[in-house]
Motif scaffolding. Sequence first.
Motif, short mmCIF file in Angstrom:
data_model
loop_
_atom_site.label_atom_id
_atom_site.label_comp_id
_atom_site.label_asym_id
_atom_site.label_seq_id
_atom_site.Cartn_x
_atom_site.Cartn_y
_atom_site.Cartn_z
N LYS A 121 79.41 -36.38 80.49
CA LYS A 121 80.24 -37.17 79.59
C LYS A 121 79.43 -38.21 78.82
N ALA A 122 78.18 -38.39 79.24
CA ALA A 122 77.33 -39.36 78.54
C ALA A 122 76.89 -38.79 77.19
N PRO A 123 76.69 -39.66 76.18
CA PRO A 123 76.34 -39.16 74.83
C PRO A 123 75.05 -38.35 74.80
N LYS A 124 74.02 -38.79 75.53
CA LYS A 124 72.74 -38.07 75.50
C LYS A 124 72.35 -37.63 76.91
N GLY A 125 73.33 -37.12 77.64
CA GLY A 125 73.06 -36.79 79.04
C GLY A 125 72.62 -35.37 79.31
N GLN A 126 72.55 -34.52 78.23
CA GLN A 126 72.31 -33.10 78.46
C GLN A 126 70.96 -32.81 79.11
N SER A 127 69.90 -33.50 78.64
CA SER A 127 68.57 -33.24 79.21
C SER A 127 68.52 -33.65 80.67
N ARG A 128 69.18 -34.77 80.98
CA ARG A 128 69.22 -35.21 82.40
C ARG A 128 70.05 -34.24 83.24
N VAL A 129 71.11 -33.67 82.65
CA VAL A 129 71.93 -32.68 83.37
C VAL A 129 71.08 -31.50 83.81
N GLU A 130 70.21 -31.03 82.90
CA GLU A 130 69.36 -29.88 83.23
C GLU A 130 68.42 -30.21 84.38
N ARG A 131 67.85 -31.40 84.37
CA ARG A 131 66.95 -31.82 85.47
C ARG A 131 67.71 -31.91 86.78
N LEU A 132 68.92 -32.48 86.72
CA LEU A 132 69.73 -32.60 87.93
C LEU A 132 70.14 -31.22 88.46
N ARG A 133 70.49 -30.31 87.53
CA ARG A 133 70.86 -28.95 87.95
C ARG A 133 69.70 -28.26 88.66
N LYS A 134 68.52 -28.41 88.10
CA LYS A 134 67.33 -27.79 88.71
C LYS A 134 67.11 -28.33 90.12
N LYS A 135 67.24 -29.63 90.25
CA LYS A 135 67.06 -30.26 91.57
C LYS A 135 68.14 -29.78 92.54
N MET A 136 69.38 -29.68 92.05
CA MET A 136 70.48 -29.25 92.91
C MET A 136 70.29 -27.79 93.35
N ASN A 137 69.82 -26.94 92.42
CA ASN A 137 69.56 -25.54 92.78
C ASN A 137 68.52 -25.43 93.87
N GLU A 138 67.47 -26.27 93.78
CA GLU A 138 66.43 -26.26 94.82
C GLU A 138 67.03 -26.65 96.17
N GLN A 139 67.90 -27.66 96.15
CA GLN A 139 68.50 -28.13 97.41
C GLN A 139 69.49 -27.11 97.98
N GLU A 140 70.27 -26.48 97.10
CA GLU A 140 71.22 -25.46 97.55
C GLU A 140 70.47 -24.24 98.11
N SER A 141 69.36 -23.88 97.47
CA SER A 141 68.55 -22.76 97.96
C SER A 141 67.98 -23.08 99.33
N TRP A 142 67.54 -24.32 99.51
CA TRP A 142 67.04 -24.75 100.82
C TRP A 142 68.14 -24.62 101.88
N LEU A 143 69.35 -25.04 101.51
CA LEU A 143 70.49 -24.99 102.44
C LEU A 143 70.80 -23.55 102.83
#
Length: 860
Positions: free
Chosen positions: A395-417
Motif C-alpha cells: 500500500k506504500a507509494p514506492k513499496g514495490q522494490s521492498r516487497v520483492e526483497r521481502l518476498r525473496k526473504k519469505m520464500n527462503e524462510q518458507e523453504s527452510w520450514l
Amino acid sequence: MEPLSARGLPRLSWIDTLYSNFNYNTDGFEGDGAEDGKSQDGSETLPYIDESPTMSPQLCAPQGPDGEAVSPTPPEGLLSGGDIEKGLEMKKLVLSGFLASEEIYINQLEALLLPMRPLKATATTSQPVLTIQQVETIFYKIQDIFEIHKEFYDALLPNIQQWDEKVTVGHLFQKLASQLGVYKAFVDNYKVALETAEKCSQANIQFQKISENLKVKGPKDSKDCTTNVSMEALLYKPIDRVTRSTLVLHDLLKHTPKDHPDFPLLQDALRISQNFLSSINEEIDPRRTAVTTPKGEARQLVKDGFLVEVSESSRKVRHVFLFTDLLLCAKMKKTSVGRHQQYECKWYIPLADLTFQTLDDSDSCPSIQVLPEHEIEEMKIKISVLKSEIQKEKKAPKGQSRVERLRKKMNEQESWLLLHSPTIPFRIHNKHGKSYLFLLSSDYERSEWRESIQKLQKKDLQACVLSSVELQVLTSSCFKLRTVHNIPVTGNKDDEETPGLYGFLHVIVHSAKGFKESANLYCTLEVDSYGYFVSKAKTRVFRDTAEPQWNEEFEIELEGSQYLRILCYEKCYDKSMLNKDDNEIVDKIMGKGQVQLDPQTVQSKNWHMDVIEMNGIKVEFSMKFTSRDLSLKRTPSKKQSGVFGVKINVVTKRERSKVPYIVRQCIEEVEKRGIDEVGIYRISGVATDIQALKLAFDTNTKDILVMLSDMDINAIAGTLKLYFRELPEPLLTDRLYPAFMEGIALSDPAAKENCMMHLLRSLPDPNLMTFLTLLEHLKRVAEKEPINKMSLHNLATVFGPTLLRPSESESTKGQHITSASDIWSHDVMAQVQVLLYYLQHPPISFAELKRSTLYFSTDV
C-alpha cells in the motif's frame, strides 16, 4: 558499425549485463555448474522431451496454467510501456543471444555430419562399418536441417552487426518456420535412429568409439577449441530446437512495436511454430504417457510431489515421480532467469523390486535429526511478520522494490520450514540394492504414497533396467508430465489466491459407519499450515465396535489453513508390533479423507455438518470457525459467581486465596500424571471435556476432584489455557503491555533485568502470585523435555500470547492492520520472548521481589 564480441556479435549496452544470464542455448543453462549439467553416469542431461507409446518425441512450448504457451519474463523494470528505444535494445539482445546459440547448434549438426560422410563412403566397400540403410536411418534429415540453419544464420548475422531501428528480420523467421516439415520427418524417425545407433554400437566397436566421442567446435574466437559429445546427445538437439525457436518468437513479439514491419511476420512465424508443436502433441494420447515399458505397455505417471529425502545425513528436497512400473527420485536443477526447470535423476527403483521398511530392520536406517520445536515455531512467527510487512508495503507509494526483497526473504524462510518440519519416516527399499528414507509431515501423505505403490504392485510387474538414454528421456519428460508444479511456498502462489483461514476451527467428530467388523477405533485431525500438514487433535479410542460414537469436540488453531483432513485408525495394542522409531505410527489406517475449508461455509455462527467418505467408511462431523480478531476480544463474564471471564482479584478475594483454585488444581493434576505426556499443553484436549470442566469450576461442583482424576490430561491442560485466555484482561495486564514490549527490546542486560523485575513488582498481587506459580510449574514441565518434548521455548510459545496480549486499542494504534493474520503476527515474537525471559531467569521469590529496591527511572 559496433565493435564485435568474441562470438562475432555486437557488444551490447547497459542491458547486456542485466540480461546476460538469459541465454537461448541448446547446451543447457550456462552457470548451472558441472553437477547440474550431467546425469549420474556423467553424460549430458537432456532438456525436455515427451515420448508417445510409439516413442515419438513430443515437442512443446512452455505452458502456463491455462495451457497457453508462455515465454520467459525479462527482469522487471527493463522495459517500460512506451519506451521504444529500450524495446529495440531488448529485441537486439534477444536476437544476439539466439544467434549465438544458432552458431553452437550449427556446430553440433556439423559434428554429426562429419562421421556420416566417411561411414557412407565405406558402406559400399568390402569392410563396411555400417550399411547404407543404417547410415541413412541414423543421420536422417541432418544434412537438410544443417543447410536450413546455416542459411538462416548467414542471413541474420549481418542484420545484427549493422543494427538500427530500420532492420527487419521477420521474413527470416517466417522462412525458418515454413521449413518445419523437415523437423516433422526427423521427429518421426527419431526413435528408430536411436535404436539403430545403439544396436550398431553394441555390434561394432569401431562405430561405438566414433559415436561416443564426436568433436563439436566451439564458437568463433573461443578459447575452447572442441568438446567431446556423444552421438545420442547430439541426435537430441533438433528435438529441442523448435521449442527454443518458439520461445524466441514470443520474446521478439514482446519487444517489437505493433506498427513495425516485423510484427505481422513474426506473428505468422509463431503461428506456424505453434501449429507444428500442436500437431506433434495431438499424435500423442494419452498426454501423460511417457515411454513404453519392457512389456510393451504404456508407462504413465500416476503420482508426483515434493518430498524431503534424508541423504548423506542431510535433508534434501526431491521431486518424486511414481510411474506405472517404477519410482523415480529427481533433483530440481537450478536454472537461469526465464528458463525451463529441469530435473536430474538421483535414483530409481522398479516397482517389481520395491519393498517397504519392515519393523525388524528399522535399526539399519539412518537416524532422523529433528530440530527443536521452538526453532520451527520461531520461523513460523518470522514468516507471519514478513507477510504482514509485505501487505503494508504493497500500500506504500514506492513499496514495490521492498516487497520483492521481502518476498525473496519469505520464500527462503518458507523453504527452510518445509525442509526441516517433516518428521514422519517413509522408508523404501530396493530388494537388490539400497534403502532410501523420506520424511513426511503427515501420516495421511505417507499412506497415500504407500497405497498408490501397493495398488500398482498388484499387477504383473516385471523388473526393468533403463539404459542411460532411456533414463535421460524419462527424466527429461518429468518436467512436462508433473502434476505438482511448485514447492508449496507463498512465492509460488498468485496474490489473488485465498490466504487461508487464521483463527480457531471448532470440530465435533460425531460417529463413523461402514466397518466390516468390530475394532478399537479412533480418529486424528490434520490441517495445513505453511504449506504442509500437521496433526492437531486425536479422539479417544472407542473399543470393540463397528459403529463408534465419539461425539468429541476440538478447538484447532488455524495458521493460513485451507484444508481439514480426518484419518481413522485401528488401535494396535500388541506390544510386539511397536516400532523402535518414536515417529512411526504402527496403528492401521482404516480410511482417510479431506475437505476444503470454505470461508463462506465455516464462518457462519452455526455449526456446519458434513460427512467424509473413505474406503467405504463414512465419518460424520461438524465444524464452525472463529476468526482470530474475534478470538482476541475478551468478553467479561456478566455473572460474578463463576471463575471464567471474571477478574482474577475478584476470584482470589472470594476464595480467600493468593492463586485461583482452578490454576492450583490444574497444575497439580498435570504435575501428577501429565508431566511425561508428549506435547503437554500443545496437543488439543477434547473440547466437550474442557467445557465440562469449565462448567464444573464455574459452578463449584463438589465432584470436581473426581472429575479431574478421571479426565484426559490434555483436557485439563486445555482448561488451564482457556482460563487464562478468557480473563477480562491478560494476566500481565493491558496497562503494562507497552512497557513489557519496550523492556524486552533493551540491549543492555543490566537495564533489561532492572526493567523486567520492576514490571513484575508493578503487577497487582493476585496477578503476580499466579504468574510466579505458573512460571515455576512450566519450569518443572520443561525439566522433562527429553520425555515430553516441551522445552522452555515451546512453553513460552504456547503461553506467551495468552498471558501477554495488547488491548484492542493498543493492537491497532499506529498500525495499518489489514487482516486477522496481521493482528496475530503483531508483537507475537516479543510476547514469546517476554515469557521466555522469565522462564530462563533464576527463581523469583514474591517476598524478595516486593522487598527489592531496584531503581527504574522510566514511569510505567
